[in-house]
Design an enzyme around this catalytic site. Structure first.
Site, mmCIF file in Angstrom:
data_model
loop_
_atom_site.group_PDB
_atom_site.id
_atom_site.type_symbol
_atom_site.label_atom_id
_atom_site.label_comp_id
_atom_site.label_asym_id
_atom_site.label_seq_id
_atom_site.Cartn_x
_atom_site.Cartn_y
_atom_site.Cartn_z
ATOM 1 N N ARG A 141 -19.364 -58.055 17.595
ATOM 2 C CA ARG A 141 -18.093 -58.669 17.195
ATOM 3 C C ARG A 141 -16.917 -57.965 17.871
ATOM 4 N NH1 ARG A 141 -17.387 -61.530 12.551
ATOM 5 N NH2 ARG A 141 -15.896 -60.098 11.577
ATOM 6 N N HIS A 180 -23.466 -55.187 14.702
ATOM 7 C CA HIS A 180 -22.068 -55.430 14.349
ATOM 8 C C HIS A 180 -21.134 -55.156 15.522
ATOM 9 C CE1 HIS A 180 -19.185 -56.355 11.176
ATOM 10 N NE2 HIS A 180 -18.385 -55.454 11.710
ATOM 11 N N LYS A 209 -18.421 -63.344 3.974
ATOM 12 C CA LYS A 209 -17.872 -62.154 3.332
ATOM 13 C C LYS A 209 -16.542 -62.455 2.662
ATOM 14 C CE LYS A 209 -16.545 -57.373 4.335
ATOM 15 N NZ LYS A 209 -16.428 -56.329 5.387
ATOM 16 N N HIS A 215 -11.648 -63.281 9.809
ATOM 17 C CA HIS A 215 -10.945 -62.271 9.023
ATOM 18 C C HIS A 215 -9.983 -62.962 8.066
ATOM 19 C CE1 HIS A 215 -11.630 -58.719 12.005
ATOM 20 N NE2 HIS A 215 -12.667 -58.960 11.229
ATOM 21 N N TYR A 223 -1.857 -71.501 6.473
ATOM 22 C CA TYR A 223 -1.427 -72.049 7.757
ATOM 23 C C TYR A 223 -2.556 -72.029 8.781
ATOM 24 C CZ TYR A 223 1.013 -72.448 12.222
ATOM 25 O OH TYR A 223 1.403 -72.836 13.480
ATOM 26 N N ARG A 237 -21.133 -62.413 11.789
ATOM 27 C CA ARG A 237 -21.863 -61.250 11.289
ATOM 28 C C ARG A 237 -23.362 -61.532 11.331
ATOM 29 N NH1 ARG A 237 -17.330 -62.063 8.305
ATOM 30 N NH2 ARG A 237 -15.855 -60.315 8.187
#
Length: 420
Positions: free
Chosen positions: A347, A344, A281, A370, A380, A254
Site C-alpha cells: 500500500r 502491507h 477497516k 482512508h 464530499y 489491505r
C-alpha cells in the site's frame, strides 16, 4: 463423569509432543487415536477435532484449541462424542446446542461479576460493530494472556498487582504487553459504565512497559518494485497465491480485503469491485476501480475459482478464503534484495509511487480507503474523483510492468557482463 472405561485403544499424543510440534508450510495432523487428532495450521494454531463416520458419511467435529483444551479434556470430549456416534447421534448437532448453552451461561455469569464472563459480554456488546478479524484478535489476547490469570476472579477482586503480573510476563514483547493492558482497561471502563465497579486496576499501570516507537512498513523504490514483481512471478507459488499478491498491489487494498474478496462483489463489465462495509477497516463501503491488468488477472482467476464463492479460496478447503499466513509465508520467501518486506508494504509502495508521479493526495487517500477526520470532507469525497482514480490505478499497473521490464533487462545485461 469418568469416560476412560469406554476407551479400548491407546492414545499416542502427549503435552510434550504437542508443545514441541512446529507449524509447517501446509496444515498437518497429529493423530491421537480413535479418530481424535490435532490439526496444526501454518500460523501455529493447534486445534482438536474428531473425525467419524455416520450414516455412511465421513464427518468431523471441532473440539477446541490446544492448550486451552488440554489432552485429558479433549479425550473426555472424544469419548462422549464416540458414544453419541455409537447411538446414531451426530456430535456436530450436539456441539451447536452445547455452544449456545455455554454462551448463555457465560452471560449469566457476567451478571455475577466474573472477569472472564464479563469480558465475553464486553466482546459481544462493545465490539459488535467491529470486524470479525478484530474481535477474534481481542478474544485471542484475552484467551492467551488474561483469562488464565484473572478469568475466575470477580471484577472487584482484581488489583493493579494482578494486572502488573500479567504484563510483566510479556515485557520481552512490549507491544503485546501494552495491548493486553489496554484491553483490560477497556473491559473495566465498560464495567464502570455498568456500575459494577468503581475503579480501573489497569489505568495506573500506563507507562510501566515502555513501548518502542512504531515503525512504518517499508515501501519499495521504483527499481525495487520491478525486482519484487519479477520475484513474485518466479517464486513458483500456487497460481491463486501469485494472483492474490498482484491484486494486492493493483488494488492498494489491505491483505484481508483482498483474500476475502467474493466473485459477487466484482463487476468486470464496469471494471469495479465493491467491498461491503463490514469487511472494511473504516466500516464504510469501498469501491475499487480495476486496471486492464487487474481485469486480465481476474479473468484467468475466474477460470480457476469462478464457480466458488471466494476469488482466492483456500487450497485445502474450497469454501473458505485463503489464509493470511499464506501470503505472509510467500513474502518471507521472496529474495529480491529487500528483507522484511511485508504485504502491507504494498500500500505504501503504490501510494508513494502515485504521489511522486503527480497524483493528488485526495486521489491517493481515496484509493487507500482512508477515513477523513472531517465529516464534511468525508461526505464530499464519498465515491468522488472516479475518473482520476481510474487513471491512477491504470498508471500504477502500467508503471509496475515498466519497472519489471527494466529490472529484467538489467538482469540480462548483468548476466552477459559476467559471461564476458
Amino acid at each position: 463423569m469418568k469416560m476412560s472405561r469406554n476407551r479400548h485403544f491407546n492414545y499416542t499424543l502427549t503435552p510434550t509432543r504437542l508443545n514441541s510440534a512446529k507449524p509447517q508450510e501446509k496444515p498437518y495432523k497429529l493423530t491421537d487415536g480413535g479418530g481424535l487428532f490435532v490439526l496444526i495450521q501454518p500460523g501455529g494454531s493447534k486445534t482438536w477435532a474428531y473425525q467419524y463416520r455416520l450414516d455412511g458419511r465421513r464427518r468431523e467435529v471441532v473440539i477446541g484449541r490446544y492448550p486451552e483444551i488440554g489432552v485429558a479434556d479433549a479425550r473426555d470430549r472424544h469419548a462422549e462424542y464416540r458414544a453419541m456416534v455409537a447411538q446414531g447421534n451426530d456430535p456436530v448437532a450436539h456441539k451447536r446446542t452445547d455452544d449456545a448453552e455455554r454462551n448463555a451461561r457465560a452471560l449469566m455469569e457476567a451478571d455475577e461479576g466474573q472477569f472472564k464472563a464479563f469480558s465475553l459480554k464486553w466482546l459481544d456488546e462493545r465490539l459488535g460493530n467491529k470486524s470479525d478479524g478484530y474481535r477474534a484478535q481481542m478474544r485471542s489476547l484475552l484467551d492467551r494472556f488474561v483469562w488464565a490469570e484473572i478469568g475466575r476472579k470477580s471484577l472487584d477482586e482484581v488489583r493493579p498487582a494482578h494486572v502488573l503480573a500479567i504484563i510483566e510476563k510479556r515485557r520481552d514483547t512490549p507491544n503485546t504487553a501494552e495491548n493486553v493492558r489496554v484491553l483490560i482497561q477497556q473491559v473495566y471502563n465498560y464495567a464502570i459504565q455498568k456500575l459494577l465497579v468503581e475503579t480501573n486496576p489497569a489505568l495506573a499501570l500506563r507507562g510501566v512497559i515502555e513501548v518502542p516507537k512504531a515503525e512504518h512498513h517499508r515501501h519499495l523504490s521504483e527499481s525495487e518494485l520491478g525486482a519484487f514483481w519479477r520475484a513474485v512471478g518466479k517464486q513458483g507459488a500456487h497460481p491463486s497465491t501469485t494472483a492474490a499478491v498482484k491484486l494486492l498491489m493493483y488494488s492498494m487494498c489491505r491483505k484481508a480485503e483482498v483474500l476475502r474478496a467474493k466473485w459477487s462483489e466484482i463487476d468486470t463489465d464496469k471494471a469495479q469491485w465493491d467491498i461491503p462495509a463490514e469487511r472494511m477497516k473504516s466500516r464504510r463501503p469501498h469501491r475499487v476501480y480495476l486496471s486492464t491488468q487487474a481485469l486480465e488477472l481476474l479473468e484467468v482467476q475466474r477460470a480457476l475459482t469462478g464457480d466458488l464463492e471466494y476469488v482466492f479460496p483456500s487450497a485445502f478447503r474450497a469454501n473458505v478464503p485463503m489464509a493470511d499466513a499464506t501470503l505472509n509465508h510467500l513474502f518471507k520467501r521472496l529474495d529480491f534484495g529487500v528483507p522484511e518486506f511485508c504485504p502491507h508494504g504494498t500500500r505504501g509502495t503504490a501510494a508513494t509511487l502515485l504521489r511522486e508521479h503527480g497524483f493528488s493526495r485526495d486521489v491517493v487517500e481515496l484509493l487507500l480507503a482512508h477515513t477523513e477526520r472531517s465529516q464534511t470532507a468525508a461526505s464530499y469525497h464519498h465515491h468522488e474523483l472516479e475518473a482520476d482514480r481510474r487513471r491512477a490505478v491504470q498508471y500504477l499497473a502500467d508503471e509496475i510492468e515498466r519497472q519489471a521490464a527494466i529490472s529484467a533487462a538489467g538482469n540480462v545485461v548483468s548476466i552477459k557482463a559476467k559471461s564476458t
